[in-house]
Write a protein that holds these residues in place. Structure first.
Motif, mmCIF file in Angstrom:
data_model
loop_
_atom_site.group_PDB
_atom_site.id
_atom_site.type_symbol
_atom_site.label_atom_id
_atom_site.label_comp_id
_atom_site.label_asym_id
_atom_site.label_seq_id
_atom_site.Cartn_x
_atom_site.Cartn_y
_atom_site.Cartn_z
ATOM 1 N N MET A 1 36.129 46.514 76.551
ATOM 2 C CA MET A 1 36.290 47.260 77.756
ATOM 3 C C MET A 1 36.163 48.752 77.473
ATOM 4 O O MET A 1 36.725 49.590 78.132
ATOM 5 C CB MET A 1 37.629 46.952 78.391
ATOM 6 C CG MET A 1 37.860 45.478 78.514
ATOM 7 S SD MET A 1 38.758 44.999 79.934
ATOM 8 C CE MET A 1 38.623 43.243 79.760
ATOM 9 N N ALA A 2 35.413 49.083 76.454
ATOM 10 C CA ALA A 2 35.212 50.486 76.120
ATOM 11 C C ALA A 2 34.284 51.126 77.122
ATOM 12 O O ALA A 2 33.354 50.519 77.608
ATOM 13 C CB ALA A 2 34.639 50.609 74.719
ATOM 14 N N THR A 3 34.552 52.354 77.451
ATOM 15 C CA THR A 3 33.704 53.078 78.383
ATOM 16 C C THR A 3 33.336 54.413 77.778
ATOM 17 O O THR A 3 34.115 55.014 77.042
ATOM 18 C CB THR A 3 34.439 53.330 79.712
ATOM 19 O OG1 THR A 3 35.659 54.017 79.440
ATOM 20 C CG2 THR A 3 34.732 52.017 80.434
ATOM 21 N N SER A 4 32.138 54.885 78.071
ATOM 22 C CA SER A 4 31.724 56.206 77.609
ATOM 23 C C SER A 4 31.750 57.142 78.800
ATOM 24 O O SER A 4 31.282 56.808 79.867
ATOM 25 C CB SER A 4 30.318 56.137 77.011
ATOM 26 O OG SER A 4 29.404 55.678 77.967
ATOM 27 N N ARG A 99 45.292 47.950 74.217
ATOM 28 C CA ARG A 99 43.852 48.099 74.493
ATOM 29 C C ARG A 99 43.037 47.262 73.510
ATOM 30 O O ARG A 99 42.029 46.658 73.899
ATOM 31 C CB ARG A 99 43.463 49.579 74.405
ATOM 32 C CG ARG A 99 42.017 49.879 74.686
ATOM 33 C CD ARG A 99 41.604 49.536 76.092
ATOM 34 N NE ARG A 99 42.176 50.423 77.086
ATOM 35 C CZ ARG A 99 41.957 50.310 78.397
ATOM 36 N NH1 ARG A 99 41.178 49.342 78.855
ATOM 37 N NH2 ARG A 99 42.519 51.131 79.260
ATOM 38 N N GLU A 100 43.457 47.201 72.256
ATOM 39 C CA GLU A 100 42.747 46.386 71.266
ATOM 40 C C GLU A 100 42.805 44.906 71.627
ATOM 41 O O GLU A 100 41.806 44.190 71.534
ATOM 42 C CB GLU A 100 43.343 46.614 69.876
ATOM 43 C CG GLU A 100 43.026 47.982 69.299
ATOM 44 C CD GLU A 100 43.752 48.254 68.001
ATOM 45 O OE1 GLU A 100 44.616 47.426 67.606
ATOM 46 O OE2 GLU A 100 43.473 49.296 67.369
ATOM 47 N N ARG A 101 43.982 44.434 72.056
ATOM 48 C CA ARG A 101 44.112 43.035 72.458
ATOM 49 C C ARG A 101 43.273 42.750 73.696
ATOM 50 O O ARG A 101 42.651 41.694 73.813
ATOM 51 C CB ARG A 101 45.586 42.699 72.719
ATOM 52 C CG ARG A 101 46.388 42.527 71.444
ATOM 53 C CD ARG A 101 47.879 42.386 71.739
ATOM 54 N NE ARG A 101 48.647 42.017 70.556
ATOM 55 C CZ ARG A 101 48.985 42.836 69.593
ATOM 56 N NH1 ARG A 101 48.601 44.089 69.643
ATOM 57 N NH2 ARG A 101 49.696 42.418 68.565
ATOM 58 N N LEU A 102 43.249 43.714 74.599
ATOM 59 C CA LEU A 102 42.462 43.548 75.822
ATOM 60 C C LEU A 102 40.970 43.516 75.504
ATOM 61 O O LEU A 102 40.213 42.744 76.105
ATOM 62 C CB LEU A 102 42.777 44.699 76.781
ATOM 63 C CG LEU A 102 42.370 44.524 78.237
ATOM 64 C CD1 LEU A 102 43.004 43.277 78.839
ATOM 65 C CD2 LEU A 102 42.768 45.746 79.034
ATOM 66 N N THR A 103 40.539 44.321 74.547
ATOM 67 C CA THR A 103 39.134 44.336 74.152
ATOM 68 C C THR A 103 38.719 43.003 73.534
ATOM 69 O O THR A 103 37.635 42.483 73.815
ATOM 70 C CB THR A 103 38.876 45.486 73.147
ATOM 71 O OG1 THR A 103 39.213 46.729 73.779
ATOM 72 C CG2 THR A 103 37.417 45.522 72.720
ATOM 73 N N ALA A 104 39.601 42.437 72.699
ATOM 74 C CA ALA A 104 39.308 41.127 72.100
ATOM 75 C C ALA A 104 39.215 40.051 73.175
ATOM 76 O O ALA A 104 38.316 39.199 73.153
ATOM 77 C CB ALA A 104 40.379 40.781 71.078
ATOM 78 N N ALA A 107 35.912 40.450 75.199
ATOM 79 C CA ALA A 107 34.713 39.956 74.507
ATOM 80 C C ALA A 107 34.624 38.440 74.576
ATOM 81 O O ALA A 107 33.542 37.871 74.780
ATOM 82 C CB ALA A 107 34.723 40.421 73.049
ATOM 83 N N LEU A 108 35.759 37.769 74.449
ATOM 84 C CA LEU A 108 35.763 36.307 74.474
ATOM 85 C C LEU A 108 35.466 35.778 75.876
ATOM 86 O O LEU A 108 34.671 34.847 76.045
ATOM 87 C CB LEU A 108 37.119 35.799 73.979
ATOM 88 C CG LEU A 108 37.256 34.294 73.767
ATOM 89 C CD1 LEU A 108 36.116 33.730 72.930
ATOM 90 C CD2 LEU A 108 38.587 33.992 73.114
ATOM 91 N N VAL A 109 36.083 36.383 76.886
ATOM 92 C CA VAL A 109 35.830 35.949 78.266
ATOM 93 C C VAL A 109 34.374 36.201 78.645
ATOM 94 O O VAL A 109 33.731 35.368 79.301
ATOM 95 C CB VAL A 109 36.789 36.657 79.250
ATOM 96 C CG1 VAL A 109 36.383 36.398 80.698
ATOM 97 C CG2 VAL A 109 38.224 36.205 79.017
ATOM 98 N N GLU A 110 33.835 37.339 78.208
ATOM 99 C CA GLU A 110 32.428 37.631 78.489
ATOM 100 C C GLU A 110 31.528 36.546 77.908
ATOM 101 O O GLU A 110 30.583 36.082 78.562
ATOM 102 C CB GLU A 110 32.053 38.992 77.907
ATOM 103 C CG GLU A 110 30.599 39.375 78.162
ATOM 104 C CD GLU A 110 30.219 40.699 77.532
ATOM 105 O OE1 GLU A 110 29.316 41.363 78.063
ATOM 106 O OE2 GLU A 110 30.834 41.067 76.513
ATOM 107 N N ALA A 111 31.810 36.120 76.685
ATOM 108 C CA ALA A 111 31.005 35.071 76.049
ATOM 109 C C ALA A 111 31.150 33.740 76.784
ATOM 110 O O ALA A 111 30.170 33.018 76.990
ATOM 111 C CB ALA A 111 31.417 34.920 74.590
ATOM 112 N N ALA A 173 42.166 31.524 75.841
ATOM 113 C CA ALA A 173 40.702 31.622 75.849
ATOM 114 C C ALA A 173 40.116 31.065 74.555
ATOM 115 O O ALA A 173 39.058 30.424 74.567
ATOM 116 C CB ALA A 173 40.272 33.077 76.056
ATOM 117 N N VAL A 174 40.805 31.290 73.435
ATOM 118 C CA VAL A 174 40.351 30.735 72.151
ATOM 119 C C VAL A 174 40.367 29.213 72.205
ATOM 120 O O VAL A 174 39.472 28.549 71.664
ATOM 121 C CB VAL A 174 41.231 31.254 70.993
ATOM 122 C CG1 VAL A 174 40.994 30.454 69.718
ATOM 123 C CG2 VAL A 174 40.945 32.734 70.731
#
Length: 200
Positions: A1-4, A99-104, A107-111, A173-174
């Motif tokens: 969920m990183a944004t620039s 934020r790190e847990r949310l990013t992980a 990525a899994l939900v996106e896949a 999700a895992v």
């Protein structure tokens, strides 16, 4: 969920924030005190201190939690709701660990939401609940609780609850991904056996 984002956009966002508005009002009160002469030579400290106090006690800006109209588990609708959730999460200020847990989890939900992977209705329902209910509620509750926890010393840190919730959601999700992996392995074994055993 990183944004620039552009460097000045964070400055503009803070300028419009409640923290800055509350701080500015308190700082103006400090200017008023300084004009009466009550602060003496320490007036810069009084103004700065009141601004800081106002910024610290201000309730945080809380982006509106997304509302998802459809409760069904159609993949295309779920992917659109996931994009909406990502937009919401990009606006929320979270601790680094959360934020790190949310990013992980992201990525899994996106896949998992890639077309052709999750077809089991139970798995789709679990992902839909994660996207439309569990993650938004966990994050919104954290934002609300974090502000109130400032006024109750010794209370359990709200970020710990958020991290535990996100960890549990990631584990769910895992489990879906593991079930998919096992199903694909069985499918491959069956096809291998079929190819090896069929007659010419």
């Amino acid at each position: 969920m990183a944004t620039s984002e552009r460097p000045w956009s964070a400055v503009l966002r803070y300028a419009e924030s409640r923290q800055n508005l509350f701080g500015s009002v308190c700082g103006l009160a400090g200017v008023g005190i300084a004009l009466t002469g009550a602060a003496g030579a320490l007036w810069p400290l009084v103004v700065g201190g009141l601004y800081t106090a106002g910024a610290l006690i201000a309730p945080p800006d809380r982006p509106a939690t997304p509302e998802f109209a459809e409760e069904g588990d159609r993949l295309d609708r779920l992917r659109a709701d996931f994009a909406t959730l990502r937009g919401y999460l990009a606006e929320v200020e979270l601790p680094v660990a959360a934020r790190e847990r949310l990013t992980a989890l992201d990525a899994l939900v996106e896949a998992l939401l890639e077309p052709g992977w999750v077809t089991d209705p139970e798995h789709l329902h679990l992902i839909a609940r994660t996207v439309r209910q569990d993650v938004p509620e966990a994050v919104d509750t954290f934002v609300r609780t974090r502000w109130w926890s400032r006024f109750s010393a010794g209370a359990e840190a709200p970020e710990e609850h958020l991290e535990r919730q996100l960890t549990a959601l990631h584990e769910q999700a895992v489990s879906v991904a593991s079930a998919l992996r096992e199903a694909e392995a069985v499918r491959q074994q069956i096809h291998t056996r079929y190819v090896e055993e069929r007659g010419d």
